[in-house]
Write a protein that holds these residues in place. Structure first.
Motif, PDB file in Angstrom:
ATOM      1  N   LEU A   1      26.524  80.840 -11.254  1.00  0.00           N
ATOM      2  CA  LEU A   1      26.495  82.288 -11.024  1.00  0.00           C
ATOM      3  C   LEU A   1      26.870  82.700  -9.607  1.00  0.00           C
ATOM      4  O   LEU A   1      27.000  83.882  -9.324  1.00  0.00           O
ATOM      5  CB  LEU A   1      25.105  82.835 -11.371  1.00  0.00           C
ATOM      6  N   GLY A   2      26.994  81.715  -8.710  1.00  0.00           N
ATOM      7  CA  GLY A   2      27.345  82.020  -7.335  1.00  0.00           C
ATOM      8  C   GLY A   2      26.210  82.628  -6.525  1.00  0.00           C
ATOM      9  O   GLY A   2      26.442  83.221  -5.479  1.00  0.00           O
ATOM     10  N   HIS A   3      24.984  82.483  -7.008  1.00  0.00           N
ATOM     11  CA  HIS A   3      23.826  82.996  -6.275  1.00  0.00           C
ATOM     12  C   HIS A   3      23.423  82.004  -5.190  1.00  0.00           C
ATOM     13  O   HIS A   3      23.689  80.804  -5.322  1.00  0.00           O
ATOM     14  CB  HIS A   3      22.649  83.215  -7.222  1.00  0.00           C
ATOM     15  N   PRO A   4      22.753  82.483  -4.146  1.00  0.00           N
ATOM     16  CA  PRO A   4      22.260  81.541  -3.125  1.00  0.00           C
ATOM     17  C   PRO A   4      21.335  80.504  -3.769  1.00  0.00           C
ATOM     18  O   PRO A   4      20.551  80.846  -4.658  1.00  0.00           O
ATOM     19  CB  PRO A   4      21.485  82.429  -2.152  1.00  0.00           C
ATOM     20  N   LEU A   5      21.449  79.272  -3.313  1.00  0.00           N
ATOM     21  CA  LEU A   5      20.670  78.181  -3.900  1.00  0.00           C
ATOM     22  C   LEU A   5      19.173  78.469  -3.869  1.00  0.00           C
ATOM     23  O   LEU A   5      18.475  78.282  -4.871  1.00  0.00           O
ATOM     24  CB  LEU A   5      20.988  76.863  -3.183  1.00  0.00           C
ATOM     25  N   TRP A   6      18.661  78.918  -2.724  1.00  0.00           N
ATOM     26  CA  TRP A   6      17.221  79.186  -2.614  1.00  0.00           C
ATOM     27  C   TRP A   6      16.775  80.239  -3.622  1.00  0.00           C
ATOM     28  O   TRP A   6      15.698  80.137  -4.212  1.00  0.00           O
ATOM     29  CB  TRP A   6      16.834  79.627  -1.192  1.00  0.00           C
TER      30      TRP A   6
ATOM     31  N   ILE B   1      14.029  79.305  -6.445  1.00  0.00           N
ATOM     32  CA  ILE B   1      12.689  79.905  -6.372  1.00  0.00           C
ATOM     33  C   ILE B   1      12.511  81.054  -7.354  1.00  0.00           C
ATOM     34  O   ILE B   1      11.561  81.068  -8.136  1.00  0.00           O
ATOM     35  CB  ILE B   1      12.390  80.374  -4.934  1.00  0.00           C
ATOM     36  N   VAL B   2      13.423  82.001  -7.325  1.00  0.00           N
ATOM     37  CA  VAL B   2      13.245  83.222  -8.112  1.00  0.00           C
ATOM     38  C   VAL B   2      13.687  83.037  -9.566  1.00  0.00           C
ATOM     39  O   VAL B   2      12.951  83.377 -10.492  1.00  0.00           O
ATOM     40  CB  VAL B   2      13.993  84.409  -7.456  1.00  0.00           C
ATOM     41  N   GLU B   3      14.885  82.505  -9.755  1.00  0.00           N
ATOM     42  CA  GLU B   3      15.423  82.423 -11.112  1.00  0.00           C
ATOM     43  C   GLU B   3      14.774  81.333 -11.963  1.00  0.00           C
ATOM     44  O   GLU B   3      14.687  81.482 -13.176  1.00  0.00           O
ATOM     45  CB  GLU B   3      16.941  82.221 -11.063  1.00  0.00           C
ATOM     46  N   VAL B   4      14.316  80.264 -11.344  1.00  0.00           N
ATOM     47  CA  VAL B   4      13.740  79.159 -12.110  1.00  0.00           C
ATOM     48  C   VAL B   4      12.279  78.905 -11.738  1.00  0.00           C
ATOM     49  O   VAL B   4      11.416  78.794 -12.613  1.00  0.00           O
ATOM     50  CB  VAL B   4      14.553  77.856 -11.918  1.00  0.00           C
TER      51      VAL B   4
END
Length: 175
Positions: A130-135, A139-142
């Motif tokens: 998705l191209g989201h920041p790894l952190w 943390i938030v998505e998973v």
């Protein structure tokens, strides 16, 4: 009469795989996607009670991710069949290894491996896809959803099974 040990373990694993798959697919909108709370992950506590949960959870994850990919629900697609299932396998093995580390009679630390492995594996997958920041992905998505399912739901489930003695009836002590 005590059933054959190998057959009993096979059936336990199959039932766990079926439960995991059914829960994941029934709750597909929150099981897959950028913000995940896979309620079926509450079952990741089961390696505490039976080694049959290790292949059961792994197979359940493979089936869930494959059906999710085929339905177009699993946004990570075919890659998640391998990556997600590897995370589940590693987490299940580590949960089993931590089963005897208890706090007040409950193996609380055994709920950590599913969170750690899913944060690392699935968080990385989502970040790349998705191209989201790894952190953010970790943390938030998973992480939040995984902690809710594995720890917030898993610890009370383990405590109830242990304190009621239900784990002995459900997962018969085979000799």
């Amino acid at each position: 009469m005590m059933p054959n040990k190998a057959l009993r373990r096979l059936v336990e694993g199959a039932v766990i795989a079926a439960l995991y798959t059914a829960l994941t697919l029934a709750l597909a909108p929150i099981s897959f996607g950028p913000f995940q709370c896979r309620v079926a992950e509450v079952l990741t506590i089961l390696p505490i009670f039976t080694p049959a949960a290790i292949p059961g959870l792994t197979l359940g994850c493979i089936l869930s991710n494959a059906v999710g990919a085929a339905m177009g629900t699993n946004i990570l697609g075919i890659l998640d069949i391998f990556v997600g299932s590897a995370a589940t396998l590693l987490a299940a093995v580590c949960t089993y290894l931590l089963r005897n580390v208890c706090i007040k009679g409950v193996p609380v630390l055994a709920t950590l491996p599913p969170v750690v492995f899913n944060v690392l594996f699935i968080g990385t997958e989502l970040s790349l896809a998705l191209g989201h920041p790894l952190w953010f992905s970790m943390i938030v998505e998973v992480g939040l959803g995984e902690a809710a399912a594995s720890m917030v739901l898993g610890i009370p489930l383990a405590a109830i099974l242990i304190k009621s003695g239900a784990q002995k009836r459900i997962f018969a002590q085979l000799r």
